[in-house]
Design a protein around this motif. Structure first.
Motif, PDB file in Angstrom:
ATOM      1  N   ILE A  22      76.415 -17.876  51.842  1.00  0.00           N
ATOM      2  CA  ILE A  22      77.833 -17.890  51.481  1.00  0.00           C
ATOM      3  C   ILE A  22      78.394 -16.474  51.515  1.00  0.00           C
ATOM      4  O   ILE A  22      79.483 -16.229  52.049  1.00  0.00           O
ATOM      5  CB  ILE A  22      78.030 -18.514  50.088  1.00  0.00           C
ATOM      6  CG1 ILE A  22      77.619 -19.986  50.097  1.00  0.00           C
ATOM      7  CG2 ILE A  22      79.479 -18.370  49.630  1.00  0.00           C
ATOM      8  CD1 ILE A  22      77.681 -20.660  48.744  1.00  0.00           C
ATOM      9  N   ALA A  23      77.645 -15.540  50.950  1.00  0.00           N
ATOM     10  CA  ALA A  23      78.102 -14.146  50.924  1.00  0.00           C
ATOM     11  C   ALA A  23      78.346 -13.614  52.331  1.00  0.00           C
ATOM     12  O   ALA A  23      79.339 -12.929  52.593  1.00  0.00           O
ATOM     13  CB  ALA A  23      77.085 -13.275  50.203  1.00  0.00           C
ATOM     14  N   GLU A  24      77.469 -13.961  53.262  1.00  0.00           N
ATOM     15  CA  GLU A  24      77.607 -13.459  54.623  1.00  0.00           C
ATOM     16  C   GLU A  24      78.804 -14.074  55.327  1.00  0.00           C
ATOM     17  O   GLU A  24      79.537 -13.385  56.065  1.00  0.00           O
ATOM     18  CB  GLU A  24      76.325 -13.728  55.412  1.00  0.00           C
ATOM     19  CG  GLU A  24      76.345 -13.226  56.849  1.00  0.00           C
ATOM     20  CD  GLU A  24      76.550 -11.728  56.971  1.00  0.00           C
ATOM     21  OE1 GLU A  24      76.921 -11.275  58.076  1.00  0.00           O
ATOM     22  OE2 GLU A  24      76.363 -11.002  55.968  1.00  0.00           O
ATOM     23  N   LEU A  25      79.046 -15.367  55.117  1.00  0.00           N
ATOM     24  CA  LEU A  25      80.221 -16.011  55.711  1.00  0.00           C
ATOM     25  C   LEU A  25      81.510 -15.369  55.211  1.00  0.00           C
ATOM     26  O   LEU A  25      82.426 -15.084  55.984  1.00  0.00           O
ATOM     27  CB  LEU A  25      80.229 -17.507  55.387  1.00  0.00           C
ATOM     28  CG  LEU A  25      79.309 -18.399  56.214  1.00  0.00           C
ATOM     29  CD1 LEU A  25      79.313 -19.811  55.644  1.00  0.00           C
ATOM     30  CD2 LEU A  25      79.745 -18.413  57.680  1.00  0.00           C
ATOM     31  N   TYR A  35      89.412  -6.115  56.073  1.00  0.00           N
ATOM     32  CA  TYR A  35      88.989  -5.589  54.779  1.00  0.00           C
ATOM     33  C   TYR A  35      87.616  -4.936  54.893  1.00  0.00           C
ATOM     34  O   TYR A  35      86.763  -5.391  55.659  1.00  0.00           O
ATOM     35  CB  TYR A  35      88.902  -6.699  53.732  1.00  0.00           C
ATOM     36  CG  TYR A  35      90.220  -7.354  53.407  1.00  0.00           C
ATOM     37  CD1 TYR A  35      91.098  -6.772  52.513  1.00  0.00           C
ATOM     38  CD2 TYR A  35      90.582  -8.571  53.995  1.00  0.00           C
ATOM     39  CE1 TYR A  35      92.313  -7.375  52.207  1.00  0.00           C
ATOM     40  CE2 TYR A  35      91.798  -9.175  53.705  1.00  0.00           C
ATOM     41  CZ  TYR A  35      92.650  -8.570  52.806  1.00  0.00           C
ATOM     42  OH  TYR A  35      93.851  -9.161  52.513  1.00  0.00           O
ATOM     43  N   GLY A  36      87.400  -3.908  54.107  1.00  0.00           N
ATOM     44  CA  GLY A  36      86.049  -3.435  53.892  1.00  0.00           C
ATOM     45  C   GLY A  36      85.377  -4.370  52.899  1.00  0.00           C
ATOM     46  O   GLY A  36      86.054  -5.004  52.081  1.00  0.00           O
ATOM     47  N   VAL A  37      84.068  -4.497  52.953  1.00  0.00           N
ATOM     48  CA  VAL A  37      83.366  -5.455  52.092  1.00  0.00           C
ATOM     49  C   VAL A  37      82.145  -4.803  51.474  1.00  0.00           C
ATOM     50  O   VAL A  37      81.384  -4.102  52.155  1.00  0.00           O
ATOM     51  CB  VAL A  37      82.924  -6.709  52.892  1.00  0.00           C
ATOM     52  CG1 VAL A  37      82.290  -7.733  51.963  1.00  0.00           C
ATOM     53  CG2 VAL A  37      84.104  -7.322  53.638  1.00  0.00           C
ATOM     54  N   HIS A  38      81.958  -5.044  50.174  1.00  0.00           N
ATOM     55  CA  HIS A  38      80.745  -4.625  49.479  1.00  0.00           C
ATOM     56  C   HIS A  38      80.167  -5.855  48.797  1.00  0.00           C
ATOM     57  O   HIS A  38      80.878  -6.560  48.069  1.00  0.00           O
ATOM     58  CB  HIS A  38      81.074  -3.547  48.443  1.00  0.00           C
ATOM     59  CG  HIS A  38      79.871  -3.058  47.700  1.00  0.00           C
ATOM     60  ND1 HIS A  38      79.066  -2.042  48.167  1.00  0.00           N
ATOM     61  CD2 HIS A  38      79.327  -3.450  46.524  1.00  0.00           C
ATOM     62  CE1 HIS A  38      78.083  -1.829  47.304  1.00  0.00           C
ATOM     63  NE2 HIS A  38      78.222  -2.668  46.299  1.00  0.00           N
ATOM     64  N   LEU A  39      78.912  -6.142  49.036  1.00  0.00           N
ATOM     65  CA  LEU A  39      78.264  -7.329  48.474  1.00  0.00           C
ATOM     66  C   LEU A  39      77.383  -6.961  47.287  1.00  0.00           C
ATOM     67  O   LEU A  39      76.666  -5.965  47.321  1.00  0.00           O
ATOM     68  CB  LEU A  39      77.407  -8.025  49.536  1.00  0.00           C
ATOM     69  CG  LEU A  39      78.096  -8.516  50.811  1.00  0.00           C
ATOM     70  CD1 LEU A  39      77.072  -9.171  51.727  1.00  0.00           C
ATOM     71  CD2 LEU A  39      79.235  -9.474  50.491  1.00  0.00           C
ATOM     72  N   GLU A  40      77.447  -7.792  46.260  1.00  0.00           N
ATOM     73  CA  GLU A  40      76.532  -7.708  45.125  1.00  0.00           C
ATOM     74  C   GLU A  40      76.054  -9.112  44.795  1.00  0.00           C
ATOM     75  O   GLU A  40      76.798 -10.084  44.956  1.00  0.00           O
ATOM     76  CB  GLU A  40      77.206  -7.083  43.900  1.00  0.00           C
ATOM     77  CG  GLU A  40      77.529  -5.614  44.013  1.00  0.00           C
ATOM     78  CD  GLU A  40      76.308  -4.718  43.943  1.00  0.00           C
ATOM     79  OE1 GLU A  40      75.211  -5.228  43.618  1.00  0.00           O
ATOM     80  OE2 GLU A  40      76.440  -3.505  44.211  1.00  0.00           O
ATOM     81  N   SER A 114      86.703 -23.141  52.396  1.00  0.00           N
ATOM     82  CA  SER A 114      86.884 -22.527  53.709  1.00  0.00           C
ATOM     83  C   SER A 114      86.976 -21.014  53.517  1.00  0.00           C
ATOM     84  O   SER A 114      87.835 -20.546  52.761  1.00  0.00           O
ATOM     85  CB  SER A 114      88.165 -23.042  54.370  1.00  0.00           C
ATOM     86  OG  SER A 114      88.575 -22.172  55.401  1.00  0.00           O
ATOM     87  N   PRO A 115      86.115 -20.240  54.178  1.00  0.00           N
ATOM     88  CA  PRO A 115      86.233 -18.776  54.063  1.00  0.00           C
ATOM     89  C   PRO A 115      87.620 -18.276  54.443  1.00  0.00           C
ATOM     90  O   PRO A 115      88.118 -17.311  53.872  1.00  0.00           O
ATOM     91  CB  PRO A 115      85.158 -18.260  55.029  1.00  0.00           C
ATOM     92  CG  PRO A 115      84.131 -19.351  55.069  1.00  0.00           C
ATOM     93  CD  PRO A 115      84.938 -20.620  54.979  1.00  0.00           C
ATOM     94  N   ARG A 116      88.269 -18.941  55.410  1.00  0.00           N
ATOM     95  CA  ARG A 116      89.615 -18.535  55.801  1.00  0.00           C
ATOM     96  C   ARG A 116      90.598 -18.740  54.664  1.00  0.00           C
ATOM     97  O   ARG A 116      91.494 -17.913  54.443  1.00  0.00           O
ATOM     98  CB  ARG A 116      90.060 -19.319  57.032  1.00  0.00           C
ATOM     99  CG  ARG A 116      89.331 -18.938  58.309  1.00  0.00           C
ATOM    100  CD  ARG A 116      89.907 -19.658  59.504  1.00  0.00           C
ATOM    101  NE  ARG A 116      89.223 -19.286  60.737  1.00  0.00           N
ATOM    102  CZ  ARG A 116      89.525 -19.767  61.927  1.00  0.00           C
ATOM    103  NH1 ARG A 116      90.502 -20.663  62.041  1.00  0.00           N
ATOM    104  NH2 ARG A 116      88.862 -19.368  62.995  1.00  0.00           N
TER     105      ARG A 116
END
Length: 234
Positions: A22-25, A35-40, A114-116
């Motif tokens: 999910i995080a990757e999608l 957007y820039g993205v930072h995952l935790e 939906s990620p969109r």
């Protein structure tokens, strides 16, 4: 585990999600939108990263291991951090928890989503946070003063901290004093979308604003119709 943040023109969004797929999608869709993205994946680490990186918004899963999303949001707001927060939740019963706890989240979306749509929700919240074009005059009702340019609410010489959504709900109603709006109309005008459970969302945000404003609240309930903003009754 976090991932290196990416510079982008629309700002950095932090995604706090323990399901890698999910995080990757979500990351891919946000990146495509500029957007820039930072995952935790962990709530405690996310809190530290929010303070360090100052993202423009946080997409926060409720069901995190250890420190869950509700507690992360609670600690942010207790520390006077009003970074826009969008909750993601896997179960309908968690929605009631979100809405009932009055945590100061700006929006939520249920899984599977939906990620969109999620990216569109982020954009809507950020448009509100950046200001309200064309309507910068001070609004006054009773002791309450709303400054749209500074996105500041004050009553009786005290500042009242509001989330982006709470501010825009109050701004819309005060900008149209005496007019009664249905929940569907408010959802469309303030949130920018329609939803099956939108009535609950509006009602809870109205309750949050009223609780923060106390006697200075100009919001009136019109039974069977919706809400309006009027001079507080003495």
């Amino acid at each position: 585990m976090s991932t290196p943040e990416t510079a982008a023109t629309r700002g950095l969004v932090m995604v706090v999600e323990d399901e890698p797929s999910i995080a990757e999608l979500v990351r891919m869709q946000l990146a495509r939108a500029g957007y820039g993205v930072h995952l935790e994946r962990d709530g405690a680490q996310a809190l530290a990263a929010i303070g360090r990186l100052r993202p423009v918004a946080v997409i926060l899963d409720i069901g995190l291991p250890g420190l869950d999303g509700i507690e992360v949001c609670r600690q942010l707001r207790a520390g006077n951090d009003w970074t826009p927060v969008l909750f993601t939740t896997a179960r309908d019963d968690e929605i009631d928890r979100i809405l009932g706890l009055e945590l100061g989240a700006d929006d939520y979306i249920t899984k599977p989503f939906s990620p969109r749509e999620l990216v569109a929700r982020v954009a809507t919240v950020l448009r509100r946070t950046s200001g309200t074009p064309g309507r910068s005059r001070l609004l006054r009702l009773g002791s309450l003063v709303l400054d749209p340019a500074a996105r500041r609410a004050a009553a009786d010489d005290r500042d009242i901290p509001l989330t982006a959504t709470e501010f825009d709900l109050l701004h819309f109603l005060m900008g149209n004093p005496g007019q009664v709006f249905s929940r569907d109309q408010l959802l469309s005008q303030v949130w920018g979308y329609a939803a099956l459970d939108g009535g609950r969302t509006v009602d809870v945000h109205v309750a949050q604003v009223r609780a923060k404003l106390g006697d200075a609240s100009p919001i009136r309930t019109v039974r069977g119709v919706g809400y309006s903003a009027e001079e507080p009754r003495l």
